[in-house]
Design an enzyme around this catalytic site. Structure first.
Site, short mmCIF file in Angstrom:
data_model
loop_
_atom_site.label_atom_id
_atom_site.label_comp_id
_atom_site.label_asym_id
_atom_site.label_seq_id
_atom_site.Cartn_x
_atom_site.Cartn_y
_atom_site.Cartn_z
N CYS A 151 0.85 -1.12 -0.06
CA CYS A 151 -0.05 -0.02 -0.08
C CYS A 151 0.73 1.25 -0.03
CB CYS A 151 -0.93 -0.18 1.25
SG CYS A 151 -1.85 1.48 1.32
N HIS A 242 -2.79 -4.07 -10.52
CA HIS A 242 -3.40 -2.88 -11.11
C HIS A 242 -3.70 -3.01 -12.53
CE1 HIS A 242 -2.72 -0.30 -7.57
NE2 HIS A 242 -1.63 -0.98 -7.51
N GLU A 297 -10.48 0.64 -5.69
CA GLU A 297 -9.48 -0.31 -4.92
C GLU A 297 -10.17 -1.69 -4.85
OE1 GLU A 297 -6.84 0.64 -1.86
OE2 GLU A 297 -7.18 2.90 -2.57
N CYS A 306 -4.60 6.31 -4.11
CA CYS A 306 -3.95 5.07 -4.27
C CYS A 306 -2.64 5.31 -4.65
CB CYS A 306 -4.71 4.09 -5.00
SG CYS A 306 -4.14 2.55 -5.08
N GLY A 309 -1.19 2.59 -7.23
CA GLY A 309 -2.09 2.83 -8.35
C GLY A 309 -1.64 3.95 -9.16
#
Ligand SMILES: N[C@@H](CCC[C@H](N)C(=O)O)C(=O)O
Length: 362
Positions: A151, A242, A297, A306, A309
């Site tokens: 993350c 992703h 997400e 994100c 991302g």
């Protein structure tokens, strides 16, 4: 866990500022149900009383145990946390330095992340002992209880959190072990956190995706049918998967603020071509060094930002020939600076801020 007990015209009022604690107990005064720690049973009392920091005013709530016992019971089941946010992507940070096992279960994380019945967050992050010489390990549960590998916004928050725990210098870096490998956040003098996010993974089965690769094993600008509509997608893993899209098959630029994210996001997330589900980024190019992004997400839904991302987006933008390697990614929660450098690592720079510290009943 809390228990429900029937009472007659209860009226509970918080006397503490700790909303997490209070939220377990506060109920509308018209309701006949009140949540209390399960080990409490009831006898009668008729005056105003204080329970675990809450004032209880009712003529017929019946309590058998003393308030001291109630406090002891409660203290065994309380989690200390610090709430942080990075561009509105928010997390409950748990000091887990004394154990290699997360202090709470995925189910408990789901309850705490609930924005109505819990504290409210996109995930719970555990700052754990380091592995193989790293300073710390980070694990995270999404708000649906699933465990992602990494993350980006979370690791900036984690760096700030451990620096606070250690009373460390304002500027330093950490080697943090994650399920996606070693990640290195650096607290900068200007208050921003710069993170070496490692190298992107492009080989389709490693992302993972079942989509057929179009370029050296990578899935770049490949059509994906979602609910009858064809999107052009590029798949990138930053440790977590992703799916990035800049356009539908008609090639027209997306207007990301007009997309029905709540409808299409879950369809991408659970699409059969993504065996580990996926995060999805919808991108509008403003210039070759500036894009606008909305994200759905995996395990958390529409969030304000994100980090992994945004990194995947710049990699995808370069592979599709749409962006430079250094790019500002505007998210609903604010901008992230992303750079895919010559060493093949992606660097992300953005904020991480403490919101409040609290205690919650589990
Ligand atoms: N918000 C995060 C990503 C969190 C994990 C993600 N939901 C997943 O399941 O992969 C970020 O800032 O990177």
């Amino acid at each position: 866990m809390a228990a429900f007990a029937s009472v007659w015209r209860p009226h509970l009022q918080s006397t503490e500022s700790d909303s997490a604690l209070a939220s377990f107990h506060c109920i509308p005064s018209s309701s006949r149900l009140v949540k209390l720690p399960e080990k409490l049973t009831f006898t009668a009392f008729s005056s105003s009383r204080s329970l675990c920091g809450l004032k209880v005013r009712t003529s017929s709530v019946m309590l058998e145990k003393t308030l001291e016992t109630a406090k002891k019971v409660s203290s065994k089941e309380i989690l200390d946390f610090s709430k942080y946010q990075g561009l509105g992507n928010d997390f409950l940070l748990v000091d887990n330095r004394d154990s290699a096992e997360p202090k709470i279960s995925p189910e408990q994380a789901v309850k705490l992340c609930d924005r109505n019945f819990g504290v409210g967050a996109d995930g719970v992050i555990f700052a754990m002992p380091g592995i193989n010489g790293s300073d710390y390990s980070m694990r995270i549960f999404n708000s649906d209880g699933s465990e992602p590998e990494m993350c980006g916004n979370g690791i900036r928050c984690m760096a700030r959190f451990v620096a606070n725990l250690e009373n460390a210098a304002e500027t330093r870096s950490y080697n943090i072990h994650t399920l996606a490998g070693l990640i290195i956040p650096k607290l900068r003098e200007d208050g921003q956190v710069e993170v070496d996010m490692g190298a992107p993974i492009l080989n389709a089965p490693d992302v993972p995706t079942k989509l057929t690769s179009s370029k050296d094993g990578a899935v770049v600008k490949v059509p994906l049918n979602v609910d009858g509509e064809n999107w052009l997608v590029t798949c990138v893993s930053m440790g977590n998967p992703h799916c990035v899209t800049f356009a539908r098959e008609d090639g027209k630029d997306l207007e990301v603020n007009c997309l029905p994210l709540e409808k299409i996001g879950p369809l991408f997330e659970h699409h059969e071509v993504f065996p580990a589900r996926t995060n999805t980024e919808f991108i509008q190019v403003i210039s070759r060094s500036h894009v606008r992004m909305r994200v759905w997400e995996r395990g958390a839904g529409a969030t304000l930002a994100c980090g992994t991302g945004a990194c995947a987006v710049v990699v995808a933008g370069v592979l599709e020939g749409r962006t430079e390697k250094k790019c500002t990614v505007d998210l609903p929660g604010g901008p992230l600076e992303i750079e895919w450098r010559e060493n093949n690592h992606v660097y992300m720079t953005g904020p991480a801020e403490l919101v409040f510290e609290g205690k919650a009943f589990l």
